[in-house]
Write a protein that holds these residues in place. Structure first.
Motif, PDB file in Angstrom:
ATOM      1  N   ARG A  92      42.206  32.628  47.358  1.00  0.00           N
ATOM      2  CA  ARG A  92      42.045  32.384  45.826  1.00  0.00           C
ATOM      3  C   ARG A  92      40.621  32.723  45.201  1.00  0.00           C
ATOM      4  N   GLY A 151      39.185  35.671  42.989  1.00  0.00           N
ATOM      5  CA  GLY A 151      38.429  35.432  41.816  1.00  0.00           C
ATOM      6  C   GLY A 151      39.175  34.504  40.936  1.00  0.00           C
ATOM      7  N   GLU A 152      39.866  33.689  41.456  1.00  0.00           N
ATOM      8  CA  GLU A 152      40.990  32.769  40.594  1.00  0.00           C
ATOM      9  C   GLU A 152      40.021  31.385  40.127  1.00  0.00           C
ATOM     10  N   GLY A 153      40.209  30.830  39.070  1.00  0.00           N
ATOM     11  CA  GLY A 153      39.617  29.599  38.834  1.00  0.00           C
ATOM     12  C   GLY A 153      38.467  30.012  37.749  1.00  0.00           C
ATOM     13  N   ASP A 154      37.927  29.320  36.845  1.00  0.00           N
ATOM     14  CA  ASP A 154      37.077  29.372  35.736  1.00  0.00           C
ATOM     15  C   ASP A 154      35.943  28.951  36.591  1.00  0.00           C
ATOM     16  N   LEU A 155      35.121  29.675  37.267  1.00  0.00           N
ATOM     17  CA  LEU A 155      34.101  29.125  37.924  1.00  0.00           C
ATOM     18  C   LEU A 155      32.700  30.167  37.556  1.00  0.00           C
ATOM     19  N   SER A 156      31.754  29.821  37.335  1.00  0.00           N
ATOM     20  CA  SER A 156      30.525  30.291  37.071  1.00  0.00           C
ATOM     21  C   SER A 156      30.226  31.241  38.575  1.00  0.00           C
ATOM     22  N   ARG A 158      31.074  29.418  42.329  1.00  0.00           N
ATOM     23  CA  ARG A 158      31.704  30.305  43.138  1.00  0.00           C
ATOM     24  C   ARG A 158      31.211  30.285  44.317  1.00  0.00           C
TER      25      ARG A 158
END
Length: 227
Positions: free
Chosen positions: A83, A87-92, A96
């Motif tokens: 994941r 690049g899944e997820g709304d991470l800076s 990340r």
């Protein structure tokens, strides 16, 4: 119960007839040796082998209390890495990068868990947590053994139910599965305001899980205190 069950069916678990229970000092020595031989902590030894081994043993205990075997943890570590790779997820970018560090650290402890479990099975050693985890797997994966145990243990009472962990609930489900046509003779007793075994992974949703896994159970509130 777990020790008796494992000694009854050691061949199904690939264990000798009389497996050896090991204590915390033996666990620590074994984990340290495996970490060194397998290179589990290569690259992060600046943190100190003793510190890493202690943290690894805490992770192993948490995995076992949750009823998770090495293959479950390995699958989770792989999924987590995939994941992050996608690049899944709304991470800076910073978040990340931290998540990648956390995943890599988690994966190291999972490697130690897998090596530790493999070595214990090969040498016939058991931890106290194994008594629950292996028993649960035995009943879930070997129908004949499960049928024999359910015939032997037809009436089950669990006291202090607020202190059970997820692995113990899994074992209880394997021993007393819900059947609407023939419900198990199962009684649990406890006080959900009185849990004292959080250090052993006590599940704060134990009674909610009981209601979900054994629907329709009669609840008898004890409102009088005779102490």
């Amino acid at each position: 119960f777990g020790q008796r069950l494992i000694r009854r069916f050691p061949d199904l678990l690939g264990l000798p007839t009389e497996p050896l229970l090991i204590d915390s000092a033996q666990k620590r020595r074994l984990a340290r040796r495996l970490a060194r031989v397998r290179g589990v902590f290569d690259g992060v030894l600046a943190e100190g082998m003793d510190v890493l081994v202690e943290e690894g043993l805490a992770y192993i205990a948490a995995f076992q209390h949750a009823g998770r075997r090495p293959r479950d943890c390995e699958a989770f570590a792989r999924t987590w890495a995939e994941r992050l790779e996608r690049g899944e997820g709304d991470l800076s970018p910073v978040a990340r990068e931290w998540a990648r560090y956390e995943q890599a650290r988690f994966a190291r402890f999972v490697r130690l868990y897998a090596a530790f479990s493999e070595e214990c099975r090969a040498t016939g050693q058991l931890t106290y947590e194994d008594l629950i985890l292996l028993s649960s797997g035995l009943l879930s994966e070997h129908p004949m053994a499960a049928a024999m145990c359910r015939s032997d243990y037809q009436h089950v009472v669990v006291d202090e139910f607020q202190d059970v962990n997820a692995g113990q609930i899994d074992l209880l489900r394997a021993l007393c599965p819900w059947d609407a046509k023939s419900p198990p003779d199962l009684c649990v007793v406890g006080d959900d305001d009185q849990s004292i075994y959080l250090f052993r992974g006590a599940d704060d949703r134990a009674f909610d899980k009981f209601a979900r896994h054994w629907p329709g159970a009669t609840t008898i509130p004890l409102t009088e205190n005779y102490r």
